[in-house]
Design an enzyme around this catalytic site. Structure first.
Site, PDB file in Angstrom:
ATOM      1  N   ASN A 196     -15.645   6.489  -4.943  1.00 16.38           N
ATOM      2  CA  ASN A 196     -15.683   5.399  -5.916  1.00 16.38           C
ATOM      3  C   ASN A 196     -16.438   4.175  -5.407  1.00 16.38           C
ATOM      4  OD1 ASN A 196     -14.022   2.706  -6.726  1.00 16.38           O
ATOM      5  ND2 ASN A 196     -14.374   4.015  -8.492  1.00 16.38           N
ATOM      6  N   LYS A 206       0.869  -1.187   0.000  1.00 17.80           N
ATOM      7  CA  LYS A 206       0.000   0.000   0.000  1.00 17.80           C
ATOM      8  C   LYS A 206       0.901   1.231   0.000  1.00 17.80           C
ATOM      9  CE  LYS A 206      -4.383   1.214   0.191  1.00 17.80           C
ATOM     10  NZ  LYS A 206      -5.598   0.552  -0.294  1.00 17.80           N
ATOM     11  N   GLY A 231      -5.496   2.865  -7.308  1.00 17.21           N
ATOM     12  CA  GLY A 231      -6.095   3.993  -6.592  1.00 17.21           C
ATOM     13  C   GLY A 231      -6.608   3.616  -5.217  1.00 17.21           C
ATOM     14  N   ASP A 232      -6.989   4.619  -4.463  1.00 19.47           N
ATOM     15  CA  ASP A 232      -7.655   4.455  -3.165  1.00 19.47           C
ATOM     16  C   ASP A 232      -8.256   5.831  -2.866  1.00 19.47           C
ATOM     17  OD1 ASP A 232      -7.874   2.483  -0.710  1.00 19.47           O
ATOM     18  OD2 ASP A 232      -7.317   4.375   0.206  1.00 19.47           O
TER      19      ASP A 232
HETATM   20  P1  NDP Z   1     -12.812   8.074  -2.584  1.00 13.68           P
HETATM   21  O1  NDP Z   1     -11.745   9.055  -2.348  1.00 13.68           O
HETATM   22  O2  NDP Z   1     -13.334   7.878  -3.958  1.00 13.68           O
HETATM   23  O3  NDP Z   1     -14.054   8.365  -1.633  1.00 13.68           O
HETATM   24  C1  NDP Z   1     -13.925   8.408  -0.262  1.00 13.68           C
HETATM   25  C2  NDP Z   1     -15.262   8.841   0.325  1.00 13.68           C
HETATM   26  O4  NDP Z   1     -15.210   8.718   1.754  1.00 13.68           O
HETATM   27  C3  NDP Z   1     -15.601  10.277   0.035  1.00 13.68           C
HETATM   28  O5  NDP Z   1     -16.994  10.404  -0.037  1.00 13.68           O
HETATM   29  C4  NDP Z   1     -15.048  10.993   1.268  1.00 13.68           C
HETATM   30  O6  NDP Z   1     -15.659  12.244   1.524  1.00 13.68           O
HETATM   31  C5  NDP Z   1     -15.386  10.019   2.347  1.00 13.68           C
HETATM   32  N1  NDP Z   1     -14.452  10.175   3.473  1.00 13.68           N
HETATM   33  C6  NDP Z   1     -13.105  10.192   3.458  1.00 13.68           C
HETATM   34  N2  NDP Z   1     -12.592  10.390   4.683  1.00 13.68           N
HETATM   35  C7  NDP Z   1     -13.666  10.498   5.498  1.00 13.68           C
HETATM   36  C8  NDP Z   1     -13.817  10.713   6.886  1.00 13.68           C
HETATM   37  N3  NDP Z   1     -12.746  10.880   7.686  1.00 13.68           N
HETATM   38  N4  NDP Z   1     -15.079  10.736   7.387  1.00 13.68           N
HETATM   39  C9  NDP Z   1     -16.159  10.554   6.584  1.00 13.68           C
HETATM   40  N5  NDP Z   1     -16.062  10.369   5.253  1.00 13.68           N
HETATM   41  C10 NDP Z   1     -14.838  10.344   4.726  1.00 13.68           C
HETATM   42  O7  NDP Z   1     -12.250   6.686  -1.989  1.00 13.68           O
HETATM   43  P2  NDP Z   1     -12.725   5.210  -2.305  1.00 13.68           P
HETATM   44  O8  NDP Z   1     -14.183   5.166  -2.523  1.00 13.68           O
HETATM   45  O9  NDP Z   1     -11.810   4.655  -3.310  1.00 13.68           O
HETATM   46  O10 NDP Z   1     -12.361   4.476  -0.921  1.00 13.68           O
HETATM   47  C11 NDP Z   1     -13.275   4.394   0.163  1.00 13.68           C
HETATM   48  C12 NDP Z   1     -12.859   3.262   1.094  1.00 13.68           C
HETATM   49  O11 NDP Z   1     -12.850   2.020   0.352  1.00 13.68           O
HETATM   50  C13 NDP Z   1     -11.458   3.384   1.689  1.00 13.68           C
HETATM   51  O12 NDP Z   1     -11.448   2.787   2.966  1.00 13.68           O
HETATM   52  C14 NDP Z   1     -10.614   2.526   0.743  1.00 13.68           C
HETATM   53  O13 NDP Z   1      -9.428   2.066   1.352  1.00 13.68           O
HETATM   54  C15 NDP Z   1     -11.587   1.392   0.472  1.00 13.68           C
HETATM   55  N6  NDP Z   1     -11.312   0.617  -0.723  1.00 13.68           N
HETATM   56  C16 NDP Z   1     -11.252   1.211  -1.958  1.00 13.68           C
HETATM   57  C17 NDP Z   1     -11.049   0.443  -3.082  1.00 13.68           C
HETATM   58  C18 NDP Z   1     -11.089   1.018  -4.444  1.00 13.68           C
HETATM   59  O14 NDP Z   1     -11.042   0.240  -5.403  1.00 13.68           O
HETATM   60  N7  NDP Z   1     -11.173   2.315  -4.619  1.00 13.68           N
HETATM   61  C19 NDP Z   1     -10.790  -1.012  -2.980  1.00 13.68           C
HETATM   62  C20 NDP Z   1     -10.966  -1.541  -1.649  1.00 13.68           C
HETATM   63  C21 NDP Z   1     -11.188  -0.733  -0.576  1.00 13.68           C
HETATM   64  P3  NDP Z   1     -14.896  13.611   1.179  1.00 13.68           P
HETATM   65  O15 NDP Z   1     -15.039  13.769  -0.293  1.00 13.68           O
HETATM   66  O16 NDP Z   1     -15.585  14.620   1.975  1.00 13.68           O
HETATM   67  O17 NDP Z   1     -13.461  13.415   1.609  1.00 13.68           O
END
Ligand code: NDP
Length: 445
Positions: free
Chosen positions: A240, A125, A164-165
């Site tokens: 995402n 990571k 990505g993440d």
């Molecule tokens: P994005 O950046 O696309 O979206 C993250 C979302 O979570 C946004 O809506 C963001 O809001 C919100 N968020 C972030 N930090 C906080 C916080 N402290 N409190 C509340 N909301 C928060 O990320 P992803 O969708 O890619 O990732 C989301 C989760 O899924 C993570 O835990 C990631 O590790 C996990 N994941 C992602 C994968 C992927 O393929 N993308 C694969 C497997 C797991 P705001 O815009 O306000 O920051």
């Protein structure tokens, strides 16, 4: 248990000030007693001591120039955790909360998740404390280029393949790939996944984590006689994972009534209009609050955690780590929620998980439930090596069967190791054994 306790204590002592990493290690190791009892040879081979220590940790300076001409400095990380079953694989996160402990917890989880996919990928990571929010495109590009100017020497299709993440989507991957290609003078499409479709990306990669989450949840609830059809659903986050989880929920007959971002959540009793969310979040990069300006029947509430007060049948935490605590878990249970599936990594606190398990809530842990993203990334790598592209249907059906297999494997492991409904145990055990077996035969490395 005292051997396992000792290893956990060593991790806490050796990695001070990294509570998320301690939490992830404790959760996995505490469920492995049953495995150690059956495989005492793992103790002699130091499997646990080695599996909690990353193979390599890289920390580097990322200098860049903002639009005002000022020099800014961020910190970059790549933790190459375990390569026993394949090249390191795992995303890159750009968020101000990133520090070594977050990247280590994510890298550790990734080892077991990747193992569960059944594909030949190790765990890693990376990330930075850079905040893409409020930055111009040019600033994001300059940052990504600087980040890759150091990272390129540590990665490669057979070495380490980032994706990505949080904070890293198609735009950031594009800038990083461009810089990698320029430095290497070589088009190595397999070095990154989550690429755009016009330069080696895979169909369904964008949707994969969210879709996969819903596929495995459907499987988990189906065996208990429940269905997504007609279910009332809450999805936290609007990134995402959240967006494509919601899309698949609607496609399968469920109704998503609430979504959030880090500032607050929206509740739309008629069902969230996903096109509006996509426009606001994927195109305009705005706050979720704006949803109410467009759909006046919806409510907006400040504070992201309030979303768990919205009554639902199924909850999908898809935002970030520790976003769902014991209080929220009790509220969900009291409101009749029967299933929780983690789209984010470690979104439920250990106390929240205790609440779910003691109330017989169907619970799918992140390392299994959100593995669809990395599984589709592995499919992207396969297509890149073949220099070929599969159709949407082909990738989607491979994703679906991967998720169903993960469900079967983790529920079989849960049964075999004595706790039929505990998929956390099943996921930890099934993910661990494959990596441990590979480490056993590769000697002390
Ligand atoms: P994005 O950046 O696309 O979206 C993250 C979302 O979570 C946004 O809506 C963001 O809001 C919100 N968020 C972030 N930090 C906080 C916080 N402290 N409190 C509340 N909301 C928060 O990320 P992803 O969708 O890619 O990732 C989301 C989760 O899924 C993570 O835990 C990631 O590790 C996990 N994941 C992602 C994968 C992927 O393929 N993308 C694969 C497997 C797991 P705001 O815009 O306000 O920051």
């Amino acid at each position: 248990m005292s051997y396992i306790k000792d290893v956990i204590n060593q991790v806490i002592e050796r990695n001070p000030g990294e509570p998320e990493f301690h939490q992830a290690v404790t959760e996995v190791l505490e469920s492995l007693q049953v495995v150690i009892d059956r495989h005492p040879e793992y103790i002699k081979a130091g499997i646990l001591e080695r599996i909690v220590e990353p193979e390599r940790q890289i920390i580097f300076r990322v200098p860049w120039v903002d639009d005002q001409g000022r020099v800014r400095v961020n910190r970059g990380f790549r933790v190459q955790f375990n390569s026993a079953i394949g090249p390191y694989k795992g995303g890159i996160r750009f968020h101000p909360s990133v520090y070594l402990g977050i990247i280590k917890f994510l890298g550790f989880e990734q080892v077991f998740k990747n193992s569960l996919t059944g594909m030949p990928i190790g765990g890693g990571k990376g990330g930075s404390d850079f905040d893409p929010k409020g930055k111009s495109n040019d600033e994001v590009m300059r940052f990504c280029q600087s980040f890759m100017t150091e990272l390129y020497r540590h990665i490669g299709a057979d070495i380490d393949v980032p994706a990505g993440d949080i904070g890293v989507g198609a735009r950031e991957i594009g800038y990083m790939f461009g810089q990698y290609k320029r430095i290497r003078n070589s088009f190595e499409s397999g070095v990154l996944t989550g690429k755009g479709l016009v330069y080696g990306g895979s169909l369904v990669r964008k949707e994969a984590t969210g879709y996969g989450l819903v596929y495995i949840t459907d499987q988990m609830i189906k065996v208990k006689g429940k269905s997504l059809d007609g279910a009332r659903v809450v999805v936290s986050g609007s990134g995402n994972v959240a967006i494509y989880c919601a899309e698949k929920v609607f496609a399968m007959g469920g109704k998503v009534v609430a979504m959030s971002d880090s500032n607050g959540y929206i509740y739309d009793p008629d069902g969230i209009k996903l096109d509006t969310i996509k426009q606001l979040k994927e195109v305009e990069r705005k706050r979720i609050k704006e949803y109410k300006e467009i759909h006046s029947k919806a409510e907006y509430h400040e504070g992201a955690v309030g979303i768990w007060e919205v009554p639902c049948d199924i909850a999908f935490p898809c935002a970030t780590q520790n976003e769902l605590d014991a209080k929220a878990a009790k509220t969900l249970v009291a409101n009749g929620c029967f299933a929780v599936a983690e789209g984010a990594n470690m979104p439920s606190t250990p106390e929240a998980i205790d609440v779910f398990l003691s109330n017989n809530i169907l619970f799918a842990p992140g390392k299994a439930a959100n593995a669809g993203g990395v599984a589709a990334s592995a499919l992207e790598m396969m297509q890149n090596s073949m220099r070929y592209s599969w159709s949407f249907e082909e990738v989607d059906s491979r994703l679906k069967s991967t998720m169903i297999n993960i469900y079967k494997n983790i529920s079989a492991a849960a049964r075999e190791y004595g706790h039929e409904n505990n998929l956390i145990l099943g996921a930890n055990v099934a993910g661990f054994i494959k990596v441990a077996e590979a480490m056993m035969v590769q000697g002390i490395v």
